[in-house]
Design a protein around this motif. Structure first.
Motif, PDB file in Angstrom:
ATOM      1  N   UNK A 192       3.933 -25.952 -25.180  1.00 57.97           N
ATOM      2  CA  UNK A 192       4.921 -26.866 -24.596  1.00 57.97           C
ATOM      3  C   UNK A 192       6.217 -26.100 -24.335  1.00 57.97           C
ATOM      4  N   UNK A 193       6.582 -25.936 -23.077  1.00 60.00           N
ATOM      5  CA  UNK A 193       7.764 -25.174 -22.694  1.00 60.00           C
ATOM      6  C   UNK A 193       8.696 -26.053 -21.862  1.00 60.00           C
ATOM      7  N   UNK A 194       9.979 -26.026 -22.173  1.00 63.82           N
ATOM      8  CA  UNK A 194      10.936 -26.878 -21.468  1.00 63.82           C
ATOM      9  C   UNK A 194      12.154 -26.067 -21.045  1.00 63.82           C
ATOM     10  N   UNK A 195      12.869 -26.604 -20.066  1.00 62.59           N
ATOM     11  CA  UNK A 195      14.133 -26.007 -19.616  1.00 62.59           C
ATOM     12  C   UNK A 195      15.172 -27.108 -19.495  1.00 62.59           C
ATOM     13  N   UNK A 196      16.391 -26.831 -19.998  1.00 60.08           N
ATOM     14  CA  UNK A 196      17.487 -27.788 -19.919  1.00 60.08           C
ATOM     15  C   UNK A 196      18.382 -27.429 -18.739  1.00 60.08           C
ATOM     16  N   UNK A 197      18.737 -28.427 -17.952  1.00 54.87           N
ATOM     17  CA  UNK A 197      19.561 -28.220 -16.758  1.00 54.87           C
ATOM     18  C   UNK A 197      20.923 -28.875 -16.969  1.00 54.87           C
ATOM     19  N   UNK A 198      21.958 -28.048 -17.006  1.00 57.94           N
ATOM     20  CA  UNK A 198      23.314 -28.507 -17.298  1.00 57.94           C
ATOM     21  C   UNK A 198      24.167 -28.415 -16.046  1.00 57.94           C
ATOM     22  N   UNK A 199      24.969 -29.441 -15.798  1.00 55.21           N
ATOM     23  CA  UNK A 199      25.926 -29.394 -14.691  1.00 55.21           C
ATOM     24  C   UNK A 199      27.064 -28.432 -15.032  1.00 55.21           C
ATOM     25  N   UNK A 200      27.616 -27.796 -14.020  1.00 60.86           N
ATOM     26  CA  UNK A 200      28.753 -26.910 -14.247  1.00 60.86           C
ATOM     27  C   UNK A 200      28.313 -25.479 -14.443  1.00 60.86           C
ATOM     28  N   UNK A 201      29.313 -24.580 -14.478  1.00 59.67           N
ATOM     29  CA  UNK A 201      29.034 -23.148 -14.595  1.00 59.67           C
ATOM     30  C   UNK A 201      29.695 -22.561 -15.840  1.00 59.67           C
ATOM     31  N   UNK A 202      29.710 -23.338 -16.924  1.00 57.64           N
ATOM     32  CA  UNK A 202      30.265 -22.849 -18.181  1.00 57.64           C
ATOM     33  C   UNK A 202      29.345 -21.842 -18.839  1.00 57.64           C
ATOM     34  N   UNK A 203      29.768 -21.364 -19.985  1.00 59.87           N
ATOM     35  CA  UNK A 203      28.985 -20.410 -20.769  1.00 59.87           C
ATOM     36  C   UNK A 203      28.360 -21.197 -21.918  1.00 59.87           C
ATOM     37  N   UNK A 204      27.101 -21.584 -21.746  1.00 59.42           N
ATOM     38  CA  UNK A 204      26.484 -22.533 -22.662  1.00 59.42           C
ATOM     39  C   UNK A 204      25.485 -21.849 -23.595  1.00 59.42           C
ATOM     40  N   UNK A 205      25.265 -22.480 -24.739  1.00 58.24           N
ATOM     41  CA  UNK A 205      24.198 -22.085 -25.645  1.00 58.24           C
ATOM     42  C   UNK A 205      23.511 -23.353 -26.148  1.00 58.24           C
ATOM     43  N   UNK A 206      22.246 -23.210 -26.567  1.00 57.47           N
ATOM     44  CA  UNK A 206      21.395 -24.362 -26.822  1.00 57.47           C
ATOM     45  C   UNK A 206      20.700 -24.216 -28.173  1.00 57.47           C
ATOM     46  N   UNK A 207      20.530 -25.347 -28.865  1.00 58.96           N
ATOM     47  CA  UNK A 207      19.782 -25.354 -30.121  1.00 58.96           C
ATOM     48  C   UNK A 207      18.923 -26.612 -30.143  1.00 58.96           C
TER      49      UNK A 207
END
Length: 489
Positions: free
Chosen positions: A343-358
């Motif tokens: 099971x593989x997923x991708x998160x799509x965030x609005x904007x061009x910030x410097x993001x990290x995910x947990x």
């Protein structure tokens, strides 16, 4: 030489006081060079809190001086310099009297130095300073027993700099050994003596063998010529940012300042803006007006006729991360697919910030793609590394099957079914033993408890066929999947 410079600067103290360079906020730190002493006049703590109060007391020597109640931001000044040559760099901070160059100084100055940073790294240096990720490399918040504090050698008593020790009252730290291109930030702070809000003067003079060799190259003076400073990253809702053309090489020769902005940073100027203050030399930038801002200065002397900050300064406002409502979580693969079996997923965030995910309380990663996610309900937290906010845990569903279950009545994995099956259209699951005998038919509700006709089935692999319908542009397409899972007792 130092004594002559000090006398010269004190003589012109009144001339400089009205134009003293000072920025009480890290994000608008004043670019400086070593070619002349800097007359500072500090007043207040700035528009924003540069330090996270939860971590500041564990950050280097800040709040760890011999006075435990020291104030981190009281009559503060921020400066930034870029090393032009390699070698030894230090500085002296001299407390000056407030009235007519006479009397005893009323302020006691302390400092912290941060770096070295790489201008091409794309980091928001003020954010990593404020959140404790970057600790001071030189710092002194001790009680001063002379008018001077700094890096190198105290000119008043010859005291040589030494590593910081709490309570040592050694007001000088060791020299900096710099390399060309490195960027350093200097915080100067009046930590405990003046709470009446009156401005306090000081003089900052750079020292060291690199400076002695050539004051014009030791610190890269072209950074000061970029008088609007380094690019600024701010958060939506932050206080206004004030840009000042008074820090330009034109100095007192300014006649008028014209401000322009390229909002898209695409090389096309979008608007001419009205400045404020004397000569229109200040521009107030409000959130969320991201863009590249330029100042063109007309001089009184006309030689040169204009001074333009050609590169401008890019100001970018970021907000709390927001998932794209049109496609917040993209399911790349599930174990209901033939290949790959995960099971593989991708998160799509609005904007061009410097993001990290947990996900699910795990460690943060920069990549928005996660591999082999558990089936069913999961959570993700998204953090903006510029310090502009962190989301609450956001639930997302992965429709997939558990690869094993343990029907031992402990309340954990006691039954088996496709997780998230209730979100599908007309789902059916058929469970078989290894010989193809049908043991259980499941729908959107319930699950298999590992029994057949009231008898517990043994620990082994079992097969299932999964059927459902999927809407493909208005047409229901039948889907099926055949694979196996394990029963463990």
């Amino acid at each position: 030489m130092r004594v002559l410079l000090c006398l010269f600067c004190c003589l012109f103290l009144f001339i400089w006081e009205s134009k003293a360079q000072n920025s009480p906020d890290c994000r608008t730190a004043i670019p400086v060079c070593a070619d002349m002493p800097i007359m500072g006049l500090a007043d207040g703590g700035g528009d924003i809190d540069d330090f996270d109060p939860e971590v500041v007391r564990q950050t280097g020597c800040l709040e760890k001086g011999s006075v435990s109640s020291a104030n981190i931001e009281n009559n503060t000044s921020w400066y930034v310099f870029r090393a032009g040559t390699g070698g030894q760099v230090g500085f002296d901070i001299e407390a000056l009297p407030t009235s007519g160059g006479m009397g005893t100084p009323s302020a006691e100055w302390d400092f912290a130095v941060y770096g070295p940073y790489d201008q091409m790294s794309g980091q928001n240096f003020c954010t990593i300073i404020g959140d404790g990720s970057s600790e001071p490399i030189r710092c002194n918040y001790e009680v001063n027993n002379t008018r001077f504090t700094g890096i190198g050698v105290n000119p008043e008593n010859g005291q040589e700099g030494a590593p910081f020790l709490v309570g040592s009252q050694n007001t000088y730290d060791e020299w900096l050994d710099v390399q060309p291109g490195e960027i350093y930030y200097i915080l100067i702070n009046n930590f405990n003596t003046n709470f009446d809000g009156d401005p306090e003067p000081y003089m900052l003079t750079f020292t060291g063998n690199s400076v002695e060799d050539d004051q014009n190259t030791a610190l890269d003076c072209t950074l000061r010529d970029e008088f609007l400073g380094l690019d600024i990253i701010a958060c939506e809702g932050d206080p206004d940012i004030t840009l000042s053309a008074l820090n330009s090489p034109a100095g007192s020769d300014i006649a008028n300042v014209e401000w322009t902005v390229d909002y898209e940073d695409d090389g096309t100027v979008d608007a001419t803006l009205a400045g404020t203050g004397t000569f229109g030399a200040e521009l107030i930038v409000t959130s969320p007006n991201s863009g590249r801002y330029f100042a063109t200065i007309t001089t009184v002397s006309g030689t040169p006729p204009t001074v333009a900050d050609d590169g401008g300064i890019l100001i970018t406002f970021f907000g709390v991360p927001v998932l794209d409502p049109a496609n917040p979580v993209e399911i790349l693969d599930t174990n209901l697919s033939i290949d790959p079996d995960e099971n593989n997923v991708q998160f799509n965030v609005l904007g061009d910030g410097d993001y990290e995910y947990a996900i699910n309380g795990g460690a943060f990663q920069d990549d928005p793609i996660f591999m082999d996610i558990p089936p069913g309900i999961n959570t993700v937290i998204i953090n903006d590394k510029n310090g502009c906010g962190t989301t609450e845990p956001i639930e997302f569903l992965v429709v997939a099957y558990p690869k094993f279950f343990t029907p031992n009545a402990d309340g954990i994995n006691d039954s088996w079914n496709v997780r998230g099956i209730e979100t599908l259209t007309n789902p059916l699951v058929f469970v078989f033993d290894r010989y193809g005998k049908l043991l259980k038919q499941l729908g959107a509700a319930g699950g298999w408890d590992g029994t057949f006709n009231g008898r517990q089935m043994p620990s082994t692999d079992y097969w299932f066929r999964f059927e459902y319908e999927e809407d493909d542009v208005g047409v229901l397409v039948a889907k099926t999947r055949k694979t196996h899972f394990a029963l463990k007792r």
